[in-house]
Design an enzyme around this catalytic site. Structure first.
Site, PDB file in Angstrom:
ATOM      1  N   VAL A  54      -2.269 -13.162  -2.767  1.00 24.49           N
ATOM      2  CA  VAL A  54      -1.255 -12.141  -3.049  1.00 24.49           C
ATOM      3  C   VAL A  54      -0.220 -12.044  -1.935  1.00 24.49           C
ATOM      4  O   VAL A  54       0.826 -11.422  -2.130  1.00 24.49           O
ATOM      5  CB  VAL A  54      -1.886 -10.749  -3.289  1.00 24.49           C
ATOM      6  CG1 VAL A  54      -2.613 -10.702  -4.612  1.00 24.49           C
ATOM      7  CG2 VAL A  54      -2.787 -10.348  -2.135  1.00 24.49           C
ATOM      8  N   TYR A 177     -10.024   0.266   7.515  1.00 25.89           N
ATOM      9  CA  TYR A 177     -10.021   0.042   6.067  1.00 25.89           C
ATOM     10  C   TYR A 177      -9.413   1.232   5.328  1.00 25.89           C
ATOM     11  O   TYR A 177      -8.558   1.068   4.455  1.00 25.89           O
ATOM     12  CB  TYR A 177     -11.451  -0.214   5.584  1.00 25.89           C
ATOM     13  CG  TYR A 177     -11.584  -0.247   4.079  1.00 25.89           C
ATOM     14  CD1 TYR A 177     -10.935  -1.207   3.335  1.00 25.89           C
ATOM     15  CD2 TYR A 177     -12.376   0.690   3.415  1.00 25.89           C
ATOM     16  CE1 TYR A 177     -11.050  -1.240   1.943  1.00 25.89           C
ATOM     17  CE2 TYR A 177     -12.501   0.667   2.036  1.00 25.89           C
ATOM     18  CZ  TYR A 177     -11.844  -0.302   1.307  1.00 25.89           C
ATOM     19  OH  TYR A 177     -11.950  -0.324  -0.063  1.00 25.89           O
TER      20      TYR A 177
END
Length: 354
Positions: A54, A177
């Site tokens: 991506v 994260y």
């Protein structure tokens, strides 16, 4: 509907592909098959498949041809090993999302459902008997070392009662994260405003089920415990096992993605709408370890008192908005799901055998 599923060869993505086909849609998969997630070639979906990252604009542009909407699952997940992982998390999660959204803008694709996470909230909702709803700060290493795991009222130091977090709670990411997952939502919101698009962020709780990767520091706690049982070892439960989480089955999460994709046209244009995505049945990590061990046939879990500074104590969110707005309902009960998961196959990980 033709749907591009980024990360569609992964754990959650592959279940979404199956659910889309079951509902009569036409999924196409874009997956880089990075060695960190796929040390060996995984079973590829019986649908259109493109190998690409991506973060690669050309690969994304190719994958978007003829697509009606995107289901964005490609991500680096979990807490990781240490802060040295930060550049890779930001690259995969945030740069990857930015490249995807830029190509969607160019291609005229105006619908997005993305994998969000409940980690954006940090600690969950707490109530103090004197001060009402409060937000405790990060837990101190000295308290954790001493076995004082519960956060206290920041105003008076009283014990707190944990509750459910709604989507309008302030974000407070507590690790790398979590920070990247919140940034993804902000990018999606900016894209939606810019192109008059419609975006949904499904803030997943602790997803588990068949096909979870094994023996990796980047997987969830359910995977850690299942991997230990497969080796004949006791699951090692950190802290005192009283941490509250919401364990939601991967098939229910896949259905939530399909429901959200089908509802995009009815949702507000120019916005990214978040939806908590959980079972609605909070459980402690100790309960989960016990249920999984019992279903597997042992050995019993061991409570270690160990801790990780990036972890939060309790985080369980209210998923009622997703039920009310889109009509989604989880169908896999906790003990049913844990019994299946106790004997389900797991994927190899890059650290398997090391």
């Amino acid at each position: 509907m033709r749907v591009l599923v980024t990360g569609g060869a992964g754990f959650i993505g592959s279940h979404i592909v199956t659910a889309l086909r079951r509902h009569g849609h036409d999924p196409v998969v874009l997956d880089a098959l990075l060695p960190a997630a796929h040390p060996a070639p995984p079973p590829l979906p019986d649908t259109g498949f493109l190998r690409g990252d991506v973060r690669d604009p050309e690969a994304v542009a190719d994958a978007l041809r003829g697509v009606d909407a995107v289901c964005h699952q490609a991500a680096m997940v979990g807490l990781g090993k240490d802060f040295a992982d930060a550049p890779e998390y930001v690259s995969v999660n945030d740069l990857g999302t930015a490249v995807l959204l830029a190509q969607m803008a160019r291609a005229g694709v105006r619908g997005l459902v993305m994998a969000g996470s409940m980690v954006v909230y940090g600690e969950g909702r707490y109530a103090c008997p004197r001060h009402g709803v409060v937000r405790p700060g990060p837990r101190r290493a000295a308290d954790l070392e001493a076995g004082r795991f519960e956060p206290l009222c920041p105003a008076c130091g009283a014990e707190l009662t944990p509750g459910l977090v709604a989507e309008d709670a302030p974000a407070d990411p507590r690790n790398v994260y979590a920070t990247t997952k919140l940034a993804q939502e902000h990018l999606a919101a900016a894209w939606a405003r810019s192109v008059d698009g419609r975006a949904v962020s499904l803030r997943y709780h602790n997803v588990y089920g068949p096909g979870m990767p094994r023996d990796t520091p980047y997987a969830g706690v359910a995977s850690f415990f299942r991997s230990a049982l497969a080796r004949g070892e006791s699951p090692r439960v950190f802290e005192d096992g009283g941490q509250r989480r919401d364990f939601v089955h991967v098939r229910d999460v896949a259905e939530a993605n399909v429901v959200a994709l089908e509802a995009l046209g009815s949702l507000p244009a120019g916005a990214c709408t978040p939806y908590n995505t959980g079972s609605g049945e909070p459980r402690t990590i100790g309960e989960m370890a016990t249920a999984l061990s019992a279903a597997h046939g042992g050995p019993a879990p061991v409570v270690t008192g160990e801790y990780r500074l990036g972890d939060v104590r309790h985080i369980t969110a209210d998923s009622q908005r997703l039920r009310d707005d889109l009509g989604w309902h989880p169908r896999t009960a906790f003990h049913e799901g844990m019994t299946e998961f106790a004997h389900a196959p797991q994927r190899d990980s890059a650290t398997a055998g090391l």
